[in-house]
Enzyme design. Structure first.
Site, PDB file in Angstrom:
ATOM      1  N   CYS A  23       0.825  -1.215   0.000  1.00 31.94           N
ATOM      2  CA  CYS A  23       0.000   0.000   0.000  1.00 31.94           C
ATOM      3  C   CYS A  23       0.855   1.259   0.000  1.00 31.94           C
ATOM      4  O   CYS A  23       0.550   2.234  -0.701  1.00 31.94           O
ATOM      5  CB  CYS A  23      -0.958  -0.004   1.194  1.00 31.94           C
ATOM      6  SG  CYS A  23      -0.153  -0.047   2.817  1.00 31.94           S
TER       7      CYS A  23
ATOM      8  N   THR B  70      10.571   0.151   7.707  1.00 30.13           N
ATOM      9  CA  THR B  70       9.527   0.008   6.698  1.00 30.13           C
ATOM     10  C   THR B  70      10.139  -0.427   5.377  1.00 30.13           C
ATOM     11  O   THR B  70      11.280  -0.059   5.056  1.00 30.13           O
ATOM     12  CB  THR B  70       8.753   1.323   6.489  1.00 30.13           C
ATOM     13  OG1 THR B  70       7.809   1.148   5.426  1.00 30.13           O
ATOM     14  CG2 THR B  70       9.674   2.476   6.127  1.00 30.13           C
TER      15      THR B  70
END
Length: 341
Positions: free
Chosen positions: A152, A220
């Site tokens: 995403c 991340t």
């Protein structure tokens, strides 16, 4: 009409199902999940703590979920290659399990001709190609059988990075994402178990802390995923993330320095021009909060209230529904590769 099979009926799988009932060119014909209790899965589709009660009818058959009177076959196989996709007439599988082993198992299905194509809902080294719609989907060919829709965050940030690097050449920068909790996180403190590789424990112990009430710093994969899409920016951006105690809608804070430095006015005009041509990214000028972006179909919304330039430093704030918006792109990718012969 492309006949769709879903492997994995978690957050993304159920969000995809809600969106699929609104379209006419894709037909959901089969669901496979490790949970053997079809009644449980029908219940989770009917009642959703994030998006509310299903707007329609959900019933349970002997081995099916009846969605608005239409029967969708339900199976409970742990391994993707063992589920009866061919018997259900599935053309294309969307693997939303998040499990690495299912990506390699999908190869057996495409090579044997049991299904034509597979879309994977996470970044993976085992796919034929990794795609962000609107950025590199033009590279797809009929030979690409197993394709990742990336993650995403990459779907959100890749567009603006692609625009800026193409126009001004990115020199360096940073990306900080604020991402809602995910299902593998803990309500109370404990070890954090990997979803993609079941049985493995995350070595970053902070991720195992209570997701409710804590802002959790973590690494991340947003930038490493984007580097697969945009290899020209490899090594130029630092990335960092917070897991935040909300259920949906993420945000990215992007800071960029470029070789060619526009004026603030030129940069704003540049963004306006690119936004006008993009079907996947839009702008917002109102004073909004995260909840206002729920069910947003765009890959990203640039918050123009906080986006601009100071002394050559570009600053962009993006919002995106990490479930709904991402799922819309998964289905766009399914249409794209499903139409390639």
């Amino acid at each position: 009409m492309i006949r769709i099979g879903l492997n994995g009926f978690g957050r993304i799988g159920r969000t995809l199902t809600r969106i699929l009932r609104q379209v006419n060119d894709l037909e959901l014909v089969m669901i496979n999940d490790v949970n053997p209790f079809v009644e449980n899965m029908a219940y989770l589709l009917r009642y959703d703590s994030t998006y509310g009660k299903f707007d329609g009818t959900i019933d349970v058959g002997p081995s099916s979920i009846e969605i608005n009177g239409k029967s969708v076959a339900y199976n409970a196989e742990a391994c993707i290659e063992k589920a009866p996709w061919a018997e259900a007439g599935v053309d294309l599988i969307i693997d939303a399990s998040g499990v690495t082993r299912n990506v390699t198992g999908a190869r057996e299905l495409t090579e044997s001709g049991k299904v034509k194509k597979v879309v994977v809902t996470h970044s993976s080294e085992y796919v034929d190609k990794e795609i962000v719609m609107g950025v590199n989907d033009s590279t797809l060919t009929p030979a690409d059988k197993i394709v990742s829709n990336s993650i995403c965050d990459a779907n959100a940030i890749a567009h603006v990075l692609h625009w800026i690097d193409g126009q001004y050449t990115i020199r360096s920068g940073s990306v900080t994402t604020l991402h809602p909790w995910l299902s593998y996180q803990n309500i109370t403190d404990g070890p954090s178990i990997s979803q993609s590789n079941p049985g493995c424990v995350w070595k970053d112990f902070a991720l195992g802390r209570a997701s409710v009430g804590c802002v959790i710093p973590k690494n991340t994969t947003a930038v490493t995923a984007v580097e697969k899409i945009l290899p020209g920016i490899k090594g130029k951006l630092h990335s960092f993330s917070y897991r935040i105690p909300t259920d949906v809608v993420a945000s990215s804070d992007i800071v960029i320095w470029t070789q060619d430095v526009p004026s603030p006015e030129e940069f704003r005009r540049f963004l306006d021009e690119r936004l006008a041509r993009s079907p996947y990214v839009r702008a917002n000028t109102e004073s909004l909060v995260s909840q206002d972006y729920e069910r947003e179909e765009a890959s990203a919304i640039i918050d123009m209230q906080w986006t601009g330039m100071v002394n050559g430093t570009m600053k962009l704030i993006l919002w995106y529904d990490n479930e709904w918006g991402y799922s819309c792109r998964v289905l766009d990718l399914a249409r794209r590769i499903g139409g390639l012969q």
